[in-house]
Design a protein around this motif. Structure first.
Motif, PDB file in Angstrom:
ATOM      1  N   GLY A 196     -14.800  18.946  49.323  1.00  0.00           N
ATOM      2  CA  GLY A 196     -14.655  17.491  49.243  1.00  0.00           C
ATOM      3  C   GLY A 196     -13.458  17.080  48.404  1.00  0.00           C
ATOM      4  N   VAL A 197     -13.230  17.801  47.302  1.00  0.00           N
ATOM      5  CA  VAL A 197     -12.072  17.514  46.447  1.00  0.00           C
ATOM      6  C   VAL A 197     -10.774  17.706  47.225  1.00  0.00           C
ATOM      7  CG1 VAL A 197     -10.801  18.268  44.404  1.00  0.00           C
ATOM      8  CG2 VAL A 197     -13.297  18.104  44.326  1.00  0.00           C
ATOM      9  N   ARG A 198     -10.720  18.771  47.988  1.00  0.00           N
ATOM     10  CA  ARG A 198      -9.512  19.052  48.786  1.00  0.00           C
ATOM     11  C   ARG A 198      -9.267  17.947  49.809  1.00  0.00           C
ATOM     12  NH1 ARG A 198      -8.798  24.400  52.636  1.00  0.00           N
ATOM     13  NH2 ARG A 198      -6.801  23.821  53.561  1.00  0.00           N
ATOM     14  N   THR A 199     -10.335  17.510  50.472  1.00  0.00           N
ATOM     15  CA  THR A 199     -10.206  16.426  51.453  1.00  0.00           C
ATOM     16  C   THR A 199      -9.692  15.151  50.786  1.00  0.00           C
ATOM     17  OG1 THR A 199     -12.019  17.338  52.762  1.00  0.00           O
ATOM     18  CG2 THR A 199     -11.467  15.029  53.136  1.00  0.00           C
ATOM     19  N   THR A 200     -10.268  14.834  49.624  1.00  0.00           N
ATOM     20  CA  THR A 200      -9.866  13.616  48.919  1.00  0.00           C
ATOM     21  C   THR A 200      -8.410  13.690  48.475  1.00  0.00           C
ATOM     22  OG1 THR A 200     -12.092  13.094  48.166  1.00  0.00           O
ATOM     23  CG2 THR A 200     -10.287  12.260  46.831  1.00  0.00           C
ATOM     24  N   LEU A 201      -7.975  14.838  47.976  1.00  0.00           N
ATOM     25  CA  LEU A 201      -6.585  14.979  47.539  1.00  0.00           C
ATOM     26  C   LEU A 201      -5.610  14.724  48.681  1.00  0.00           C
ATOM     27  CD1 LEU A 201      -6.695  18.099  45.183  1.00  0.00           C
ATOM     28  CD2 LEU A 201      -6.026  15.777  44.565  1.00  0.00           C
ATOM     29  N   THR A 202      -5.926  15.296  49.831  1.00  0.00           N
ATOM     30  CA  THR A 202      -5.026  15.141  50.981  1.00  0.00           C
ATOM     31  C   THR A 202      -5.002  13.692  51.464  1.00  0.00           C
ATOM     32  OG1 THR A 202      -5.618  17.395  51.627  1.00  0.00           O
ATOM     33  CG2 THR A 202      -4.475  16.060  53.255  1.00  0.00           C
ATOM     34  N   ILE A 203      -6.192  13.076  51.550  1.00  0.00           N
ATOM     35  CA  ILE A 203      -6.259  11.677  51.989  1.00  0.00           C
ATOM     36  C   ILE A 203      -5.510  10.777  51.012  1.00  0.00           C
ATOM     37  CG2 ILE A 203      -7.820   9.708  52.305  1.00  0.00           C
ATOM     38  CD1 ILE A 203      -9.904  11.653  53.387  1.00  0.00           C
ATOM     39  N   THR A 204      -5.722  11.016  49.716  1.00  0.00           N
ATOM     40  CA  THR A 204      -5.093  10.168  48.702  1.00  0.00           C
ATOM     41  C   THR A 204      -3.577  10.285  48.746  1.00  0.00           C
ATOM     42  OG1 THR A 204      -7.029  10.393  47.267  1.00  0.00           O
ATOM     43  CG2 THR A 204      -4.985   9.679  46.232  1.00  0.00           C
ATOM     44  N   THR A 205      -3.062  11.490  48.928  1.00  0.00           N
ATOM     45  CA  THR A 205      -1.609  11.672  48.978  1.00  0.00           C
ATOM     46  C   THR A 205      -0.990  10.859  50.108  1.00  0.00           C
ATOM     47  OG1 THR A 205      -1.906  13.928  48.154  1.00  0.00           O
ATOM     48  CG2 THR A 205       0.229  13.385  49.118  1.00  0.00           C
ATOM     49  N   GLY A 206      -1.675  10.807  51.246  1.00  0.00           N
ATOM     50  CA  GLY A 206      -1.143  10.039  52.368  1.00  0.00           C
ATOM     51  C   GLY A 206      -1.274   8.540  52.160  1.00  0.00           C
ATOM     52  N   THR A 207      -2.443   8.102  51.674  1.00  0.00           N
ATOM     53  CA  THR A 207      -2.667   6.655  51.561  1.00  0.00           C
ATOM     54  C   THR A 207      -1.880   6.022  50.414  1.00  0.00           C
ATOM     55  OG1 THR A 207      -4.659   7.103  50.264  1.00  0.00           O
ATOM     56  CG2 THR A 207      -4.950   6.691  52.612  1.00  0.00           C
ATOM     57  N   VAL A 208      -1.509   6.830  49.417  1.00  0.00           N
ATOM     58  CA  VAL A 208      -0.729   6.271  48.301  1.00  0.00           C
ATOM     59  C   VAL A 208       0.602   5.692  48.784  1.00  0.00           C
ATOM     60  CG1 VAL A 208       0.657   7.030  46.316  1.00  0.00           C
ATOM     61  CG2 VAL A 208      -1.785   7.493  46.367  1.00  0.00           C
ATOM     62  N   ALA A 209       1.074   6.147  49.930  1.00  0.00           N
ATOM     63  CA  ALA A 209       2.321   5.586  50.483  1.00  0.00           C
ATOM     64  C   ALA A 209       2.192   4.084  50.731  1.00  0.00           C
ATOM     65  CB  ALA A 209       2.687   6.305  51.784  1.00  0.00           C
ATOM     66  N   LEU A 210       0.951   3.609  50.912  1.00  0.00           N
ATOM     67  CA  LEU A 210       0.739   2.181  51.176  1.00  0.00           C
ATOM     68  C   LEU A 210       0.930   1.324  49.932  1.00  0.00           C
ATOM     69  CD1 LEU A 210      -2.445   2.503  53.430  1.00  0.00           C
ATOM     70  CD2 LEU A 210      -0.085   2.117  54.168  1.00  0.00           C
ATOM     71  N   ALA A 211       1.027   1.950  48.764  1.00  0.00           N
ATOM     72  CA  ALA A 211       1.225   1.200  47.520  1.00  0.00           C
ATOM     73  C   ALA A 211       2.515   0.385  47.557  1.00  0.00           C
ATOM     74  CB  ALA A 211       1.240   2.152  46.329  1.00  0.00           C
ATOM     75  N   THR A 212       3.435   0.786  48.412  1.00  0.00           N
ATOM     76  CA  THR A 212       4.699   0.048  48.507  1.00  0.00           C
ATOM     77  C   THR A 212       4.506  -1.407  48.934  1.00  0.00           C
ATOM     78  OG1 THR A 212       6.902   0.073  49.509  1.00  0.00           O
ATOM     79  CG2 THR A 212       5.075   0.723  50.925  1.00  0.00           C
ATOM     80  N   PHE A 213       3.433  -1.682  49.695  1.00  0.00           N
ATOM     81  CA  PHE A 213       3.247  -3.030  50.236  1.00  0.00           C
ATOM     82  C   PHE A 213       2.821  -4.040  49.177  1.00  0.00           C
ATOM     83  CE2 PHE A 213       2.751  -0.328  54.038  1.00  0.00           C
ATOM     84  CZ  PHE A 213       3.786  -0.859  54.783  1.00  0.00           C
ATOM     85  N   ILE A 214       2.448  -3.555  47.963  1.00  0.00           N
ATOM     86  CA  ILE A 214       2.194  -4.493  46.870  1.00  0.00           C
ATOM     87  C   ILE A 214       3.179  -4.236  45.728  1.00  0.00           C
ATOM     88  CG2 ILE A 214      -0.234  -4.823  47.449  1.00  0.00           C
ATOM     89  CD1 ILE A 214      -0.914  -2.929  45.116  1.00  0.00           C
ATOM     90  N   GLY A 215       4.211  -3.453  46.001  1.00  0.00           N
ATOM     91  CA  GLY A 215       5.255  -3.231  45.011  1.00  0.00           C
ATOM     92  C   GLY A 215       4.921  -2.205  43.952  1.00  0.00           C
ATOM     93  N   ALA A 216       3.994  -1.264  44.274  1.00  0.00           N
ATOM     94  CA  ALA A 216       3.603  -0.246  43.285  1.00  0.00           C
ATOM     95  C   ALA A 216       4.423   1.031  43.411  1.00  0.00           C
ATOM     96  CB  ALA A 216       2.119   0.070  43.414  1.00  0.00           C
ATOM     97  N   GLY A 217       5.402   1.060  44.280  1.00  0.00           N
ATOM     98  CA  GLY A 217       6.319   2.191  44.350  1.00  0.00           C
ATOM     99  C   GLY A 217       5.795   3.368  45.149  1.00  0.00           C
ATOM    100  N   GLY A 218       6.403   4.536  44.905  1.00  0.00           N
ATOM    101  CA  GLY A 218       6.032   5.736  45.657  1.00  0.00           C
ATOM    102  C   GLY A 218       6.949   5.964  46.845  1.00  0.00           C
TER     103      GLY A 218
END
Length: 265
Positions: A196-218
């Protein structure tokens, strides 16, 4: 030298310990993924270097900008992942305890709903609802809520699969409930929890790219720049970098999963 058996699996040669052959083969398998990522990034670098970049492309495709966005992406991913671990594992354990397990259904339903909401919708919703919070905090909140489910679910499943006779035997030996949890249930559940940890890490790495839409960078900034300026080279570069980072983190998680799981479980 290894030979191939009738089943197609290489067998250890004379004088070569089976464990040594298995370990070597496992590490060779582990090296395939980073090698593919390195080749892909090298090909991308050569392709970008061969292009005549205009001023807009140069603003996004330079080493300083890419490194700064990569570092922001890694930092945000690490913070979100640590918070998810601190919340999800204790929550999953709690939901397996007597008297509390009856709440596991409603809580998992809520977690399922939060994960069913598209990440972009969740982060924009939070940005609207929490206007006074810094964008970085909003991004962390949204990604934590979105990524907590796999670990909670796997923690419950991992502990739930432990043989009841083993637990009863431990209690019969005089162990307390906490002792049984720490010495029997959690060690036996570790492989499922790590998945489960591995799944979450992979999902989080991809979804963090969306932080750009509120100006959080990445690294999402590079993708966003490509979309806004209609520069496909910038868009593809950002996308490949996010994919490469996700693959590398999944690779590291796979190695950790293999080495942290108790032997013989």
């Amino acid at each position: 030298m290894a030979v191939v058996t009738g089943q197609g699996a290489p067998a250890p040669s004379a004088g070569e310990a089976p464990g040594t052959t298995g370990t070597r083969r496992r590490w060779l398998t582990h090296l395939v993924r980073p090698a593919i990522v390195v080749v892909a990034l090298g090909a991308l670098y050569l392709h970008v270097s061969a292009q005549q970049l205009d001023s807009i492309e140069r603003r996004s495709l330079n080493a300083a900008y890419i490194l700064s966005r990569t570092w922001q992406h890694v930092q945000l991913t690490a913070i979100v992942s640590v918070i998810i671990l601190l919340i999800a594992v204790p929550l999953g354990v709690l939901l397996t305890r007597d008297g509390i397990s009856r709440f596991s259904g409603p809580i998992l339903t809520l977690a399922n709903i939060s994960q069913a909401i598209p990440s972009i919708g969740l982060i924009v919703l939070f940005a609207v609802a929490f206007l006074t919070l810094p964008v970085y905090v909003i991004a962390v909140l949204a990604f934590v809520i979105h990524g907590v489910l796999p670990i909670v679910r796997n923690t419950i499943a991992g502990i739930g699969q432990v043989d009841r006779s083993v637990i009863e035997a431990a209690r019969g030996m005089g162990m307390t409930k906490v002792g049984v949890l720490l010495s029997v249930e959690l060690p036996l559940a570790v492989p499922v929890i790590l998945a489960g940890v591995r799944t979450t890490l992979t999902i989080t790495t991809g979804t963090v790219a969306l932080a750009t839409f509120i100006g959080a960078g990445g690294l999402g900034d590079i993708i966003s720049n490509g979309l806004a300026s209609n520069r496909n080279l910038v868009l593809v570069t950002g996308s490949v970098l996010v994919a490469a980072l996700a693959l590398l983190i999944d690779w590291l998680a796979a190695i950790a999963e293999e080495n942290l799981a108790p032997r013989g479980v």
